[in-house]
Design an enzyme around this catalytic site. Structure first.
Site, mmCIF file in Angstrom:
data_model
loop_
_atom_site.group_PDB
_atom_site.id
_atom_site.type_symbol
_atom_site.label_atom_id
_atom_site.label_comp_id
_atom_site.label_asym_id
_atom_site.label_seq_id
_atom_site.Cartn_x
_atom_site.Cartn_y
_atom_site.Cartn_z
ATOM 1 N N SER A 143 0.725 -1.240 0.091
ATOM 2 C CA SER A 143 0.162 -0.046 0.094
ATOM 3 C C SER A 143 0.886 1.149 -0.009
ATOM 4 O O SER A 143 2.279 1.175 0.377
ATOM 5 C CB SER A 143 -0.680 -0.082 1.225
ATOM 6 O OG SER A 143 -1.580 1.278 1.380
ATOM 7 N N TYR A 156 -3.921 -0.527 10.069
ATOM 8 C CA TYR A 156 -3.711 -0.882 8.401
ATOM 9 C C TYR A 156 -2.311 -0.382 8.185
ATOM 10 O O TYR A 156 -1.527 -1.296 7.470
ATOM 11 C CB TYR A 156 -4.858 -0.199 7.649
ATOM 12 C CG TYR A 156 -4.770 -0.402 6.261
ATOM 13 C CD1 TYR A 156 -5.250 -1.580 5.622
ATOM 14 C CD2 TYR A 156 -4.176 0.441 5.366
ATOM 15 C CE1 TYR A 156 -5.293 -1.672 4.260
ATOM 16 C CE2 TYR A 156 -3.886 0.410 4.134
ATOM 17 C CZ TYR A 156 -4.734 -0.800 3.462
ATOM 18 O OH TYR A 156 -4.633 -0.897 2.154
#
Length: 251
Positions: A143, A156
Site C-alpha cells: 500500500s 492498517y
C-alpha cells in the site's frame, strides 16, 4: 512476449470475489494462468465466469483467511485440483478507520490477522510447495501506507509496513531456491476500502491533487504489474515493492 506467458501456470488469488482481487485474477487468466479463487463472504462465481470465458480453468474456495487453521487447506485443495501451485497473490485485506486514541484492540487485531498473519501463513504453505518444485512467484499487496503513516488507520498502516518487511525477508531466503517474493503497492484505488475517502469531498480533492495521473486507480491498472511479477520476466527480482500509483510517490 513469451516472457509474460503464464500458460500452464496455476495461481491462487485471495480476496478474488471483487475489487482488486477479481481484476488481478482476470489479468492472470488473460496471460494464460489457471486460477484458484479464494473468497470469504463475497461469491467468486462472477470472477470464475470471466476466467472460464478466457478459456482458463478456475475453482472457487470459500475461506476466512483470518482463521489460520484453514489456510493450509487452500493450498492443499489447489494442488489436489491442479497438481501444482506456481503463483500466490496475497490480496485479501481489511481496513478499520478510527482515530488512534479510540482504535479498539479488536480492530487492531482483526486487521493484523487478515493483512499480515494470513500473508505469512499462506506464503509459508505455498512456499514449501514452490521450494520443492524449484520455482514459484509470491506477490503481496502492499500500500502507499507501507511508506507513509496515514490518518485514522493505525492497524492498517502497521500491517502494510510489515507486509513490505516480510516480502523482503522471504525474498532473501527463497530467491536462491527459485522462488521470487515481491510486492505491489497500489496507489489510491477506487475500491470499497477507499469509499469513505472518495465520498469526502475535502479528502478526495486533496488526494486527487497529489496524483499526477489526475484520477483514482482501478483494478485493471494493477493487472500488468501482477503479470510481470508472476512471469519469467521478473526472475531476477526479489524483495522489490513495485508502486502502481499514478505517480503519487513522486510528489
Amino acid at each position: 512476449m513469451n516472457y509474460f506467458d503464464l500458460t500452464g501456470k496455476v495461481a491462487v488469488v485471495t480476496g478474488a470475489g471483487r475489487g482488486l482481487g477479481a481484476a488481478l485474477a482476470v489479468g492472470l487468466a488473460q496471460a494464460g494462468a489457471d486460477l484458484a479463487l479464494v473468497t470469504n463472504s463475497t461469491p467468486a462465481e462472477g470472477t470464475a465466469s470471466k476466467v472460464h470465458g478466457l478459456g482458463r480453468k478456475a475453482i472457487t474456495i470459500q475461506a476466512d483467511v483470518s482463521d489460520h487453521s484453514k489456510l493450509s487447506g487452500i493450498i492443499d485443495k489447489t494442488v489436489e485440483e491442479f497438481g501444482r501451485i506456481d503463483i500466490l497473490v496475497n490480496n485479501a485485506g481489511i481496513i478499520r478507520r478510527t482515530p488512534a486514541a479510540e482504535h479498539s484492540y479488536k480492530d487492531w487485531e482483526d486487521v493484523l490477522n487478515v493483512n499480515l498473519n494470513s500473508v505469512f501463513v499462506l506464503s509459508q504453505e505455498a512456499g514449501k510447495r514452490m521450494i520443492a518444485q524449484g520455482s514459484g512467484k509470491i506477490i503481496n499487496i502492499a500500500s502507499m501506507l507501507s511508506f507513509q503513516g496515514g490518518i485514522n488507520v493505525p492497524g492498517y498502516t502497521a500491517s502494510k509496513h510489515a507486509v513490505v518487511g516480510l516480502t523482503k525477508q522471504l525474498g532473501n531466503e527463497w530467491a536462491s531456491k527459485g522462488v521470487q517474493v515481491n510486492a505491489i503497492a497500489p496507489g489510491y484505488m477506487a475500491t470499497d476500502n477507499t469509499e469513505a475517502l472518495r465520498d469526502d469531498p475535502v479528502r478526495s480533492a486533496q488526494i486527487l491533487d497529489r496524483i499526477p495521473a489526475g484520477r483514482w486507480g482501478t483494478g485493471e491498472d494493477l493487472a500488468g504489474a501482477a503479470i510481470f511479477l508472476a512471469s519469467s520476466a521478473s526472475d531476477y527480482m526479489s524483495g522489490h515493492v513495485l508502486c502502481v500509483d499514478g505517480g503519487w510517490m513522486n510528489r
